[in-house]
Design a protein around this motif. Structure first.
Motif, PDB file in Angstrom:
ATOM      1  N   VAL A   1       1.161  -1.112  -0.410  1.00 49.20           N
ATOM      2  CA  VAL A   1       0.362   0.002  -0.285  1.00 49.20           C
ATOM      3  C   VAL A   1       0.490   1.342   0.180  1.00 49.20           C
ATOM      4  O   VAL A   1       0.342   2.046  -0.761  1.00 49.20           O
ATOM      5  CB  VAL A   1      -0.942  -0.539   1.263  1.00 49.20           C
ATOM      6  CG1 VAL A   1      -1.805   1.384   1.632  1.00 49.20           C
ATOM      7  CG2 VAL A   1      -1.712  -0.949   0.849  1.00 49.20           C
ATOM      8  N   ALA A   2       1.932   1.111   0.839  1.00 52.45           N
ATOM      9  CA  ALA A   2       2.696   2.109   0.632  1.00 52.45           C
ATOM     10  C   ALA A   2       3.666   2.303  -0.548  1.00 52.45           C
ATOM     11  O   ALA A   2       3.971   3.675  -0.879  1.00 52.45           O
ATOM     12  CB  ALA A   2       4.092   2.017   2.416  1.00 52.45           C
ATOM     13  N   PHE A   3       3.769   1.641  -1.388  1.00 48.74           N
ATOM     14  CA  PHE A   3       4.681   1.609  -2.592  1.00 48.74           C
ATOM     15  C   PHE A   3       3.992   2.531  -3.576  1.00 48.74           C
ATOM     16  O   PHE A   3       4.105   3.514  -4.459  1.00 48.74           O
ATOM     17  CB  PHE A   3       4.384   0.207  -3.183  1.00 48.74           C
ATOM     18  CG  PHE A   3       5.230   0.294  -4.347  1.00 48.74           C
ATOM     19  CD1 PHE A   3       6.310   0.725  -4.665  1.00 48.74           C
ATOM     20  CD2 PHE A   3       4.587   0.150  -5.815  1.00 48.74           C
ATOM     21  CE1 PHE A   3       7.029   0.699  -6.128  1.00 48.74           C
ATOM     22  CE2 PHE A   3       4.667  -0.335  -6.760  1.00 48.74           C
ATOM     23  CZ  PHE A   3       6.222   0.501  -7.430  1.00 48.74           C
TER      24      PHE A   3
ATOM     25  N   GLU B   1       3.709   5.648  -5.516  1.00 50.74           N
ATOM     26  CA  GLU B   1       3.788   6.266  -6.762  1.00 50.74           C
ATOM     27  C   GLU B   1       2.323   6.877  -7.252  1.00 50.74           C
ATOM     28  O   GLU B   1       2.325   8.334  -8.304  1.00 50.74           O
ATOM     29  CB  GLU B   1       3.410   5.151  -7.531  1.00 50.74           C
ATOM     30  CG  GLU B   1       4.304   3.660  -7.298  1.00 50.74           C
ATOM     31  CD  GLU B   1       5.275   4.259  -8.344  1.00 50.74           C
ATOM     32  OE1 GLU B   1       5.761   5.108  -9.269  1.00 50.74           O
ATOM     33  OE2 GLU B   1       6.567   3.834  -7.496  1.00 50.74           O
ATOM     34  N   ILE B   2       1.522   7.025  -6.569  1.00 52.46           N
ATOM     35  CA  ILE B   2       0.084   7.924  -6.790  1.00 52.46           C
ATOM     36  C   ILE B   2       0.189   9.379  -6.706  1.00 52.46           C
ATOM     37  O   ILE B   2       0.911  10.195  -7.393  1.00 52.46           O
ATOM     38  CB  ILE B   2      -0.879   7.562  -6.046  1.00 52.46           C
ATOM     39  CG1 ILE B   2      -1.637   6.712  -6.285  1.00 52.46           C
ATOM     40  CG2 ILE B   2      -2.247   9.070  -6.569  1.00 52.46           C
ATOM     41  CD1 ILE B   2      -2.888   5.760  -5.405  1.00 52.46           C
ATOM     42  N   ALA B   3       1.083   9.591  -5.428  1.00 52.62           N
ATOM     43  CA  ALA B   3       1.725  11.171  -5.103  1.00 52.62           C
ATOM     44  C   ALA B   3       2.488  11.509  -6.116  1.00 52.62           C
ATOM     45  O   ALA B   3       3.199  12.442  -6.558  1.00 52.62           O
ATOM     46  CB  ALA B   3       2.161  10.829  -3.674  1.00 52.62           C
ATOM     47  N   LYS B   4       4.050  10.602  -6.426  1.00 55.66           N
ATOM     48  CA  LYS B   4       4.530  10.820  -7.248  1.00 55.66           C
ATOM     49  C   LYS B   4       3.959  11.574  -8.496  1.00 55.66           C
ATOM     50  O   LYS B   4       4.697  12.924  -9.513  1.00 55.66           O
ATOM     51  CB  LYS B   4       5.322   9.655  -7.836  1.00 55.66           C
ATOM     52  CG  LYS B   4       6.606   9.703  -6.383  1.00 55.66           C
ATOM     53  CD  LYS B   4       7.116   8.772  -6.474  1.00 55.66           C
ATOM     54  CE  LYS B   4       8.258   8.327  -8.072  1.00 55.66           C
ATOM     55  NZ  LYS B   4       9.088   7.245  -8.094  1.00 55.66           N
TER      56      LYS B   4
ATOM     57  N   TYR C   1       4.220   8.070   2.029  1.00 57.05           N
ATOM     58  CA  TYR C   1       4.835   6.488   2.322  1.00 57.05           C
ATOM     59  C   TYR C   1       5.044   6.188   3.457  1.00 57.05           C
ATOM     60  O   TYR C   1       4.654   4.886   3.657  1.00 57.05           O
ATOM     61  CB  TYR C   1       6.258   6.307   1.501  1.00 57.05           C
ATOM     62  CG  TYR C   1       6.622   5.614   1.862  1.00 57.05           C
ATOM     63  CD1 TYR C   1       6.740   4.078   0.485  1.00 57.05           C
ATOM     64  CD2 TYR C   1       7.835   5.125   3.105  1.00 57.05           C
ATOM     65  CE1 TYR C   1       7.616   3.129   1.312  1.00 57.05           C
ATOM     66  CE2 TYR C   1       8.690   4.106   2.964  1.00 57.05           C
ATOM     67  CZ  TYR C   1       8.348   2.411   2.112  1.00 57.05           C
ATOM     68  OH  TYR C   1       9.348   1.772   2.284  1.00 57.05           O
ATOM     69  N   LYS C   2       5.254   6.486   4.260  1.00 56.39           N
ATOM     70  CA  LYS C   2       4.602   6.679   5.848  1.00 56.39           C
ATOM     71  C   LYS C   2       3.763   6.128   6.087  1.00 56.39           C
ATOM     72  O   LYS C   2       3.171   5.441   7.003  1.00 56.39           O
ATOM     73  CB  LYS C   2       5.387   7.448   7.288  1.00 56.39           C
ATOM     74  CG  LYS C   2       7.106   7.619   6.207  1.00 56.39           C
ATOM     75  CD  LYS C   2       7.991   8.578   7.449  1.00 56.39           C
ATOM     76  CE  LYS C   2       9.573   8.785   6.969  1.00 56.39           C
ATOM     77  NZ  LYS C   2       9.900   9.919   8.213  1.00 56.39           N
ATOM     78  N   GLY C   3       2.497   7.138   5.910  1.00 56.59           N
ATOM     79  CA  GLY C   3       1.931   6.612   5.915  1.00 56.59           C
ATOM     80  C   GLY C   3       1.115   5.463   5.624  1.00 56.59           C
ATOM     81  O   GLY C   3       0.539   4.715   6.103  1.00 56.59           O
TER      82      GLY C   3
END
Length: 325
Positions: free
Chosen positions: A139-141, A145-148, A161-163
């Motif tokens: 999920v973090a990955f 990728e969405i945020a990037k 990522y940490k969240g």
């Protein structure tokens, strides 16, 4: 101010660019009517930016560049330069530079220790259920990728990522007979499961940095729906924090494409169709489009699959420093 400083320290490139700009400014001012005796402030600032921006370079590199700065400092006033004064200035500038290096290394170590602690908590959660093992990392990955793809600032990508790693941490407080039940949950059991965002928030709410960077919002609101029918607060639309809306899609995607105790995994094509169908109801429509664009052609599907495999390999090798890629 402190939070903003931490964001800057998180990206040494800012200070590398700043160092170059300061050097160009010094050269420019040297050939103008600017008082030469006031340039020393810029030389000191350049030394600070050198230490912070290039903290990961070798000691020889840092000492050499600092020495060049010191010699440049004395160019405007060669008649007043003595070996002793040059040596004293060299020592002072080296102290300033190494203090700056230490500041940056300390900041980076805190971030690494924080990530290692989060990963340890995640492993503790995943160890309770073999079927959801690595769910938090997956999920973090995907969230990263969405945020990037949305071109969000680097510090926001880091928080996402940490969240993602911590989003289900509240499930530690859910009884295993409910968490691992192979059949359909009763209404009472489902009500208990729905408590995990609040349990997770209560576990980490005293970590002030998590409040500032949005991790609290991810843990508490990642099961909110865009149409307002989610939990625990029933938030709707943009009332839901952006980072939680990103996490909702990443979480659902991995849940559907992973094998669970109560069902087999759903194939990629069917999963993407479900996410498309729930655009604007369960998921933020704009973020949904961004996510689906990651899989818009076969080439990208293969690429993200390979990224995921590489990411898992990095986790197994414990190369934490490469997470933000």
């Amino acid at each position: 101010m402190y939070n903003q400083l931490n964001k800057w320290l998180g990206n040494p490139n800012y200070f590398r660019f700043g160092f170059i700009i300061i050097l160009l400014l010094i050269v420019t001012l040297y050939y103008t009517n600017f008082h030469e005796d006031q340039l020393y402030l810029l030389f000191i600032l350049a030394t600070i930016f050198l230490g912070i921006g290039y903290y990961d370079k070798s000691a020889w590199f840092l000492v050499s560049v600092t020495t060049v700065i010191v010699f440049c400092r004395f160019i405007p006033e060669p008649n007043f330069t003595t070996f002793v004064s040059l040596l004293i200035l060299e020592v002072c500038y080296l102290i300033i530079m190494f203090i700056s290096v230490s500041l940056m290394k300390s900041n980076q170590k805190i971030k690494k220790d924080d990530l290692e602690t989060i990963l340890a908590l995640t492993k503790a959660l995943d160890s309770r259920d073999a079927y959801t093992s690595n769910h938090s990392q997956n999920v973090a990955f995907y969230a990263k990728e969405i945020a990037k793809k949305m071109k969000l600032p680097k510090h926001v990508i880091e928080s996402v990522y940490k969240g993602g790693l911590l989003h289900d941490i509240g499930k530690i407080g859910i009884p295993e007979d409910i968490l691992l039940k192979p059949g359909k949950l009763s209404l009472e059991e489902y009500t208990i499961i729905k408590r995990h965002p609040v349990i997770g928030y209560e576990m980490i709410k005293h970590v002030s940095d998590y409040n500032k960077n949005g991790i609290h919002d991810i843990v508490l609101y990642h099961h909110e729906r865009y149409d307002g029918n989610g939990y625990p607060k029933g938030l709707k639309g943009e009332e839901i924090p952006l980072v939680a809306r990103i996490m909702a899609i990443a979480d659902s995607f991995d849940a559907m494409t992973s094998k669970r105790v109560y069902r087999n995994e759903i194939d990629l094509g069917a999963t993407l169709m479900v996410i498309q169908k729930n655009k604007g109801s369960q998921f933020d429509p704009e973020i949904t489009d961004v996510f689906l664009s990651l899989f818009e052609n076969e080439k990208k599907k293969i690429a993200i699959t390979n990224q995921m495999k590489s990411y898992k390999d990095r986790l197994e090798d414990s190369t934490l420093s490469t997470w933000v890629g």
